[in-house]
Design a protein around this motif. Structure first.
Motif, PDB file in Angstrom:
ATOM      1  N   PHE A  12       0.843  -1.209   0.000  1.00  0.00           N
ATOM      2  CA  PHE A  12       0.000   0.000   0.000  1.00  0.00           C
ATOM      3  C   PHE A  12       0.865   1.242   0.000  1.00  0.00           C
ATOM      4  O   PHE A  12       1.830   1.329   0.768  1.00  0.00           O
ATOM      5  CB  PHE A  12      -0.908   0.021   1.237  1.00  0.00           C
ATOM      6  CG  PHE A  12      -1.946  -1.057   1.223  1.00  0.00           C
ATOM      7  CD1 PHE A  12      -3.115  -0.904   0.486  1.00  0.00           C
ATOM      8  CD2 PHE A  12      -1.757  -2.237   1.943  1.00  0.00           C
ATOM      9  CE1 PHE A  12      -4.070  -1.912   0.463  1.00  0.00           C
ATOM     10  CE2 PHE A  12      -2.704  -3.243   1.922  1.00  0.00           C
ATOM     11  CZ  PHE A  12      -3.869  -3.071   1.177  1.00  0.00           C
ATOM     12  N   THR A  24       0.591   5.530   0.095  1.00  0.00           N
ATOM     13  CA  THR A  24      -0.291   6.672   0.308  1.00  0.00           C
ATOM     14  C   THR A  24       0.319   7.882  -0.376  1.00  0.00           C
ATOM     15  O   THR A  24       1.479   8.212  -0.147  1.00  0.00           O
ATOM     16  CB  THR A  24      -0.486   6.924   1.820  1.00  0.00           C
ATOM     17  OG1 THR A  24      -0.977   5.730   2.395  1.00  0.00           O
ATOM     18  CG2 THR A  24      -1.460   8.059   2.074  1.00  0.00           C
ATOM     19  N   THR A  63      -4.806   6.282  -0.518  1.00  0.00           N
ATOM     20  CA  THR A  63      -4.042   5.048  -0.403  1.00  0.00           C
ATOM     21  C   THR A  63      -4.475   4.079  -1.485  1.00  0.00           C
ATOM     22  O   THR A  63      -5.667   3.868  -1.687  1.00  0.00           O
ATOM     23  CB  THR A  63      -4.238   4.414   0.992  1.00  0.00           C
ATOM     24  OG1 THR A  63      -3.818   5.366   1.958  1.00  0.00           O
ATOM     25  CG2 THR A  63      -3.442   3.135   1.150  1.00  0.00           C
TER      26      THR A  63
END
Ligand SMILES: *[C@@H]1O[C@H](CO)[C@@H](O)[C@H](O)[C@H]1NC(C)=O
Ligand SMILES: *[C@@H]1O[C@H](CO)[C@@H](O)[C@H](O)[C@H]1NC(C)=O
Length: 272
Positions: A115, A117, A122
């Motif tokens: 992930f 951001t 995100t």
């Protein structure tokens, strides 16, 4: 007149939808505004913001270590977050990528998520790591029963079973092949293939082998058994038994015929 009535009716009907639509738009705009409110987010950046993980699919031997590269077109101000149940090793990083090492992969199939951001949005990408285990292939000595040879081949610790193809060869030539694609289980399995074929007089001494192939997305893992000779022993004992029965019968017949002849001869002699 009729047209005007119809038109106003349409406007009346459409009005609640138009209002609702604008209310929704307002809500959407509010929700998108960053909480801190410092800088409104440029929508083009988030629209083209991507996260990628490579390779997306890996097939490795059980217990291997692997590297996964998570990258993004957004400069990585904070390190990407990796979600995995696997043990982490070293990490390498560049301006917009991070490479993660995963150690001693012992799960048959696992998803790894990365992930990133970027400007409070995100996004993630997923890679899958599949493992396999090199199989051991054992061919039992062929058995000759009646007029058939029976071959029994054991392939142990197979994973994933559905990608396995077991092949039997006689003097190098394929005599039987079976794909196990109907077995979709995700457990380690032992496979036994039994195959019978008619025996021919020139079979004995010919070598048979069993081969196992795991076809894993471009990677082929191959295992072979030790060669086994088609049996002659069982055949010969059977034929020996048959032969002795025949001989015994023949001797019996000869004796009977001989005795009959002798009796006839003696009878003729006594008459003369
Ligand atoms: C990771 O991926 C990025 C972008 O594709 C590439 O520039 C970088 O060299 C890769 N790093 C490693 C260690 O492979
Ligand atoms: C497969 O065979 C091996 C060796 O014969 C044995 O140790 C193992 O328990 C078997 N596994 C299964 C799932 O039957």
């Amino acid at each position: 007149m009729g047209f005007l009535l119809c038109f106003s009716l349409l406007v009346l009907l459409a009005a609640p939808y138009l209002e609702g639509g604008s209310a929704q738009r307002h809500r959407a705009v509010r929700a998108q505004r960053p909480r801190g409110g410092s800088s409104p987010m440029p929508s083009e950046t988030t629209a083209s913001f991507w996260v990628s993980i490579s390779p997306k699919l890996m097939t490795v031997e059980l217990g291997s270590s692997v590297w996964l590269n998570c990258s993004s077109n957004c400069p990585l101000l904070e390190s990407p977050v990796l979600h995995t149940g696997l043990r982490r090793g070293l990490t390498l990083s560049g301006p917009n990528w991070v490479s993660f090492q995963l150690l001693d992969v012992r799960t048959w199939s696992s998803d790894v998520r990365c992930f990133v951001t970027c400007a409070r949005v995100t996004r993630g990408a997923t890679a899958r790591i599949n493992t396999y285990r090199p199989q051991s292939v054992i061919l039992e000595p062929p058995v000759l029963e009646g007029r058939e040879h029976t071959l029994r081949c054991h392939v142990t610790h197979v994973f994933p079973v559905r990608f396995l193809v077991v092949t039997l060869r006689r003097s190098g030539r394929v005599i039987y092949s079976e794909s196990l694609e109907r077995f979709t289980g995700l457990d380690l399995a032992n496979v036994t293939l039994t195959y019978a074929f008619p025996a021919k007089p020139n079979d004995y001494g010919q070598l048979v082998t069993c081969h196992a192939h795991l076809n894993l997305d471009g990677l082929v893992v191959h295992g072979s058994s030790a060669p086994m000779a088609l049996s002659f022993l069982t055949w010969s004992t059977r034929s020996k038994a048959l032969a002795s029965t025949c001989i015994a019968a023949l001797v019996g017949i000869l004796l009977a015929v001989g005795a009959a002849c002798l009796r006839k001869y003696l009878l003729m002699q006594s008459r003369a």
